[in-house]
Design a protein around this motif. Structure first.
Motif, PDB file in Angstrom:
ATOM      1  N   LEU A   1       0.837  -1.205   0.000  1.00 40.33           N
ATOM      2  CA  LEU A   1       0.000   0.000   0.000  1.00 40.33           C
ATOM      3  C   LEU A   1       0.873   1.257   0.000  1.00 40.33           C
ATOM      4  CD1 LEU A   1      -2.546   1.693   0.228  1.00 40.33           C
ATOM      5  CD2 LEU A   1      -2.643   1.095   2.680  1.00 40.33           C
ATOM      6  N   ARG A   2       1.896   1.302   0.838  1.00 40.86           N
ATOM      7  CA  ARG A   2       2.765   2.489   0.858  1.00 40.86           C
ATOM      8  C   ARG A   2       3.369   2.744  -0.514  1.00 40.86           C
ATOM      9  NH1 ARG A   2       4.161   0.059   5.787  1.00 40.86           N
ATOM     10  NH2 ARG A   2       6.065  -0.852   4.927  1.00 40.86           N
ATOM     11  N   ILE A   3       3.788   1.673  -1.175  1.00 45.12           N
ATOM     12  CA  ILE A   3       4.409   1.813  -2.493  1.00 45.12           C
ATOM     13  C   ILE A   3       3.380   2.250  -3.538  1.00 45.12           C
ATOM     14  CG2 ILE A   3       5.481   0.502  -4.384  1.00 45.12           C
ATOM     15  CD1 ILE A   3       6.893  -1.125  -2.075  1.00 45.12           C
ATOM     16  N   ARG A   4       2.235   1.589  -3.557  1.00 47.78           N
ATOM     17  CA  ARG A   4       1.228   1.910  -4.586  1.00 47.78           C
ATOM     18  C   ARG A   4       0.597   3.281  -4.382  1.00 47.78           C
ATOM     19  NH1 ARG A   4      -1.095  -4.073  -6.031  1.00 47.78           N
ATOM     20  NH2 ARG A   4       0.711  -4.552  -7.339  1.00 47.78           N
ATOM     21  N   ALA A   5       0.448   3.692  -3.114  1.00 50.71           N
ATOM     22  CA  ALA A   5      -0.131   5.008  -2.829  1.00 50.71           C
ATOM     23  C   ALA A   5       0.924   6.113  -2.848  1.00 50.71           C
ATOM     24  CB  ALA A   5      -0.839   4.988  -1.478  1.00 50.71           C
ATOM     25  N   LYS A   6       2.198   5.707  -2.910  1.00 49.63           N
ATOM     26  CA  LYS A   6       3.310   6.660  -2.841  1.00 49.63           C
ATOM     27  C   LYS A   6       3.156   7.547  -1.599  1.00 49.63           C
ATOM     28  CE  LYS A   6       4.036   6.755  -7.852  1.00 49.63           C
ATOM     29  NZ  LYS A   6       3.286   5.564  -8.147  1.00 49.63           N
TER      30      LYS A   6
ATOM     31  N   PRO B   1       4.169   7.208   2.617  1.00 49.92           N
ATOM     32  CA  PRO B   1       4.764   6.401   3.684  1.00 49.92           C
ATOM     33  C   PRO B   1       3.911   6.298   4.947  1.00 49.92           C
ATOM     34  CG  PRO B   1       5.846   8.529   3.569  1.00 49.92           C
ATOM     35  CD  PRO B   1       4.889   8.459   2.405  1.00 49.92           C
ATOM     36  N   LEU B   2       2.860   7.100   5.059  1.00 49.99           N
ATOM     37  CA  LEU B   2       2.039   7.123   6.274  1.00 49.99           C
ATOM     38  C   LEU B   2       0.747   6.327   6.162  1.00 49.99           C
ATOM     39  CD1 LEU B   2       2.311  10.953   7.045  1.00 49.99           C
ATOM     40  CD2 LEU B   2       3.857   9.120   7.752  1.00 49.99           C
TER      41      LEU B   2
ATOM     42  N   MET C   1       9.889  -1.082   3.430  1.00 49.60           N
ATOM     43  CA  MET C   1       9.481  -0.758   2.067  1.00 49.60           C
ATOM     44  C   MET C   1       8.507   0.420   2.032  1.00 49.60           C
ATOM     45  SD  MET C   1       8.954  -4.640   0.597  1.00 49.60           S
ATOM     46  CE  MET C   1       8.147  -4.105  -0.908  1.00 49.60           C
ATOM     47  N   GLY C   2       8.745   1.334   1.099  1.00 47.82           N
ATOM     48  CA  GLY C   2       7.844   2.452   0.884  1.00 47.82           C
ATOM     49  C   GLY C   2       7.898   3.529   1.958  1.00 47.82           C
ATOM     50  N   ARG C   3       8.903   3.507   2.776  1.00 47.08           N
ATOM     51  CA  ARG C   3       9.011   4.513   3.863  1.00 47.08           C
ATOM     52  C   ARG C   3       9.921   5.639   3.445  1.00 47.08           C
ATOM     53  NH1 ARG C   3       5.733   2.946   8.175  1.00 47.08           N
ATOM     54  NH2 ARG C   3       5.823   0.738   8.542  1.00 47.08           N
TER      55      ARG C   3
END
Length: 189
Positions: free
Chosen positions: A95-100, A102-103, A187-189
């Motif tokens: 989700l963090r990656i797809r939504a771009k 980190p929160l 990931m994605g942070r």
């Protein structure tokens, strides 16, 4: 420090798996840099592995008005309600990656009602949570609410199917004591 096992059940060696499953796992490893433990855990039962990932892919990889990030929101919110550590951590990373953002995964997992999401997304998650916990109470009012946010019948089916599928997945992950890969946390942070 020795890490706990990734599953309560035997985890087959990649080299010993049927070729189609081995190929899929190696493709995932090539793309992500590691093998998510869900692949290794479910490979214990090859026929079920194939069925699981066929349905997973049909639900999660399709294009449409519900974005891939929104599909992951459904997984994160309902998996938290089902106390599935593996799915919250792994799908939170996706989700963090797809939504771009980190929160977003932490917000959705902890309390999606306070997350930085749209009213449409909140209605989607309200419905997904109802399907996850009280599907027998779903009624026409729920459909009307979703339609008022622009969801079609196919979209409503997708929301329900994702919540239901991951209810099953959450239960398997909990029974197997599936451990999230350490890689997911950063990931994605």
């Amino acid at each position: 420090m020795t890490l706990p096992a990734i599953s309560r059940f035997p985890v087959p060696e990649i080299k010993d798996l049927p070729e189609d499953i081995r190929t899929r796992i190696l493709e995932v490893q090539e793309k992500s840099g590691f093998v998510p433990n869900v692949f290794l855990t479910l490979a214990y039962r090859p026929d079920e592995f194939r069925a699981f990932f066929a349905y997973h892919d049909a639900l999660m990889d399709k294009p449409g008005p519900i974005t891939k990030a929104e599909r992951e929101m459904i997984v994160v919110a309902t998996s938290n309600a089902n106390q599935c550590q593996y799915c919250v951590v792994a799908h939170g990373a996706i989700l963090r990656i797809r939504a771009k953002n980190p929160l977003i995964a932490d917000q959705v997992a902890i309390n999606y009602r306070k997350a930085d999401i749209t009213p449409r997304q909140k209605a989607m998650l309200d419905f997904a949570m109802k399907v996850s916990a009280r599907a027998q109470e779903v009624g026409d009012d729920d459909m009307d609410t979703l339609r008022s946010h622009g969801f079609t019948d196919d979209d409503i089916w997708d929301i329900a199917a994702i919540a239901a599928f991951f209810g099953m997945s959450n239960r398997l992950a909990n029974v197997t004591s599936m451990r999230p890969n350490d890689e997911f946390y950063a990931m994605g942070r």
